[in-house]
Design an enzyme around this catalytic site. Sequence first.
Site, PDB file in Angstrom:
ATOM      1  N   HIS A   8       4.173  97.110  65.674  1.00 13.71           N
ATOM      2  CA  HIS A   8       3.295  97.333  67.015  1.00 13.71           C
ATOM      3  C   HIS A   8       3.030  98.447  67.508  1.00 13.71           C
ATOM      4  O   HIS A   8       2.962  98.953  68.542  1.00 13.71           O
ATOM      5  CB  HIS A   8       4.398  96.299  68.568  1.00 13.71           C
ATOM      6  CG  HIS A   8       5.049  95.651  68.002  1.00 13.71           C
ATOM      7  ND1 HIS A   8       4.423  94.192  68.134  1.00 13.71           N
ATOM      8  CD2 HIS A   8       6.172  95.029  67.253  1.00 13.71           C
ATOM      9  CE1 HIS A   8       5.231  93.368  67.536  1.00 13.71           C
ATOM     10  NE2 HIS A   8       6.997  93.829  67.571  1.00 13.71           N
ATOM     11  N   ASP A  46       6.276  94.517  74.359  1.00 15.66           N
ATOM     12  CA  ASP A  46       6.229  95.262  73.075  1.00 15.66           C
ATOM     13  C   ASP A  46       5.305  95.453  72.396  1.00 15.66           C
ATOM     14  O   ASP A  46       4.295  96.096  71.203  1.00 15.66           O
ATOM     15  CB  ASP A  46       7.139  95.085  71.755  1.00 15.66           C
ATOM     16  CG  ASP A  46       7.139  93.658  70.883  1.00 15.66           C
ATOM     17  OD1 ASP A  46       6.229  93.269  71.095  1.00 15.66           O
ATOM     18  OD2 ASP A  46       8.041  93.103  70.671  1.00 15.66           O
ATOM     19  N   GLU A  73       3.863  91.910  62.037  1.00 14.01           N
ATOM     20  CA  GLU A  73       2.765  90.945  63.632  1.00 14.01           C
ATOM     21  C   GLU A  73       1.989  90.614  62.458  1.00 14.01           C
ATOM     22  O   GLU A  73       1.400  90.026  63.613  1.00 14.01           O
ATOM     23  CB  GLU A  73       4.154  91.588  64.381  1.00 14.01           C
ATOM     24  CG  GLU A  73       3.151  92.904  64.663  1.00 14.01           C
ATOM     25  CD  GLU A  73       3.793  93.928  64.560  1.00 14.01           C
ATOM     26  OE1 GLU A  73       2.796  95.176  64.020  1.00 14.01           O
ATOM     27  OE2 GLU A  73       4.479  93.853  63.781  1.00 14.01           O
ATOM     28  N   ARG A 108      20.024  93.714  65.275  1.00 13.95           N
ATOM     29  CA  ARG A 108      20.192  93.170  63.820  1.00 13.95           C
ATOM     30  C   ARG A 108      19.903  93.891  62.740  1.00 13.95           C
ATOM     31  O   ARG A 108      19.875  95.426  63.033  1.00 13.95           O
ATOM     32  CB  ARG A 108      18.395  92.876  65.038  1.00 13.95           C
ATOM     33  CG  ARG A 108      18.323  91.478  65.116  1.00 13.95           C
ATOM     34  CD  ARG A 108      17.193  91.494  65.234  1.00 13.95           C
ATOM     35  NE  ARG A 108      16.665  92.429  66.895  1.00 13.95           N
ATOM     36  CZ  ARG A 108      15.246  92.114  66.614  1.00 13.95           C
ATOM     37  NH1 ARG A 108      15.121  91.136  66.412  1.00 13.95           N
ATOM     38  NH2 ARG A 108      14.574  92.683  67.793  1.00 13.95           N
ATOM     39  N   TYR A 133       8.702  95.113  61.955  1.00 13.60           N
ATOM     40  CA  TYR A 133       7.705  95.474  62.856  1.00 13.60           C
ATOM     41  C   TYR A 133       7.221  96.405  63.480  1.00 13.60           C
ATOM     42  O   TYR A 133       8.974  97.493  63.694  1.00 13.60           O
ATOM     43  CB  TYR A 133       8.662  94.264  64.088  1.00 13.60           C
ATOM     44  CG  TYR A 133       8.875  93.180  64.534  1.00 13.60           C
ATOM     45  CD1 TYR A 133       7.631  92.078  63.727  1.00 13.60           C
ATOM     46  CD2 TYR A 133      10.332  92.581  63.892  1.00 13.60           C
ATOM     47  CE1 TYR A 133       8.236  91.071  63.370  1.00 13.60           C
ATOM     48  CE2 TYR A 133      10.738  91.402  63.665  1.00 13.60           C
ATOM     49  CZ  TYR A 133       9.600  90.186  63.610  1.00 13.60           C
ATOM     50  OH  TYR A 133       9.244  89.120  63.577  1.00 13.60           O
ATOM     51  N   LYS A 185      12.766  96.398  63.629  1.00 15.40           N
ATOM     52  CA  LYS A 185      12.271  97.636  64.103  1.00 15.40           C
ATOM     53  C   LYS A 185      11.764  98.267  64.339  1.00 15.40           C
ATOM     54  O   LYS A 185      11.988  99.256  62.720  1.00 15.40           O
ATOM     55  CB  LYS A 185      13.066  98.122  65.730  1.00 15.40           C
ATOM     56  CG  LYS A 185      13.898  97.438  66.642  1.00 15.40           C
ATOM     57  CD  LYS A 185      12.522  95.753  67.262  1.00 15.40           C
ATOM     58  CE  LYS A 185      11.258  96.648  68.154  1.00 15.40           C
ATOM     59  NZ  LYS A 185      11.080  95.952  68.507  1.00 15.40           N
TER      60      LYS A 185
END
Length: 376
Positions: A96, A270, A118, A15, A94, A75
Amino acid sequence: MVIGVPREIKNNENRVALTPAGVAELRKAGHTVYIQVNAGEGSGFSDEEYIGAGAIMLPTIEEIYGIAEMIIKVKEPIAQEYSLIKENQLLFTYFHFASSEPLTHAMIERGAVCLAYETVEKNDRSLPLLVPMSEVAGRMAIQEGAKYLEKPTKGRGILLGGVPGVKPAKVLVLGGGIVGAQAARMAAGLGAHVTLMDVSLPRLRYLADVMPENVDTMMSNEYNIREEVKHADLIVGAVLIPGAKAPHLVTRDMLKLMRPGTVLVDVAVDQGGCIETCRPTTHEDPTYIIDDVVHYCVANMPGAVPYTSTVALTNATLPYVMQLANKGWQQACRDNAELKLGLNVVDGKVVYKGVADAWNLPLVAVEDVLQQEVLN
């Protein structure tokens, strides 16, 4: 604002954080956008398309981090990126954090401003930047689960939808949010018999109304889960607690209750995973087996369908990117409570409770940090 989009370097992450259409919108608003060469290649976007939209191409990831005020990613940064991140540089991606202590400490040490997709949250508690990837991951969970139920991949050798005269597979979905609802609908559409569990009775009432007839709803608790895993062919973990570790709903000892060849797909990997025996895997090596149970725990499932995922993600993130670029992150977060909730780590301080709790770190009120930025 000067915006940088690096090429993703996590294993098999195809991506990219911004489409050429997104570049054009940012350029129209007067911002400068730098894209790393070949950043969009995996998603089907050429360098020529980015140039045509007004982007400036740079050959290396070091140059992207070196020039940008705001980095937009998909990511979380991985170890080789840590040293590239500058103090006070805004990273919008993101993260996490609750599933990675090294990443958390690295971002604290770099003094970066970490705004996590997120945890951006609307008044109704929905998570607008998780929704598109949750929709993709929920549907993919069934697609992948069906594949790994096949005998050559060590599954039970069951066709998800069965055929006339042969019962369909039994699918257990843990969690009735976006991921769980999409997984249940996908599995039902393929003809499986689906049990969908959640802890919220109002949510179960809603799901019972909107789901196909081959989806049963059930209250989620340890007793019910123990009973259901005995008969399930495919189990999908779809539990999310925003910004915090997922609870272990399927414990190590429950694997002994399952039939050989049962497939577990943990979409919450994740966030630490809601299956105790889960550990992150990659698209290159997606599964492993414990007690004859197949575990599929790829941490970036939507990365396997990058065109769909990239367009869906940019559709959701671009309005927030525009606010951050137009106003600066401080003013944008003061003006927009949704964005303010996205702040996780700022200038070496943890400002999101789920992250602080996960690693026993001091929590600083985000309002105090924003007020300090005013004084500075």
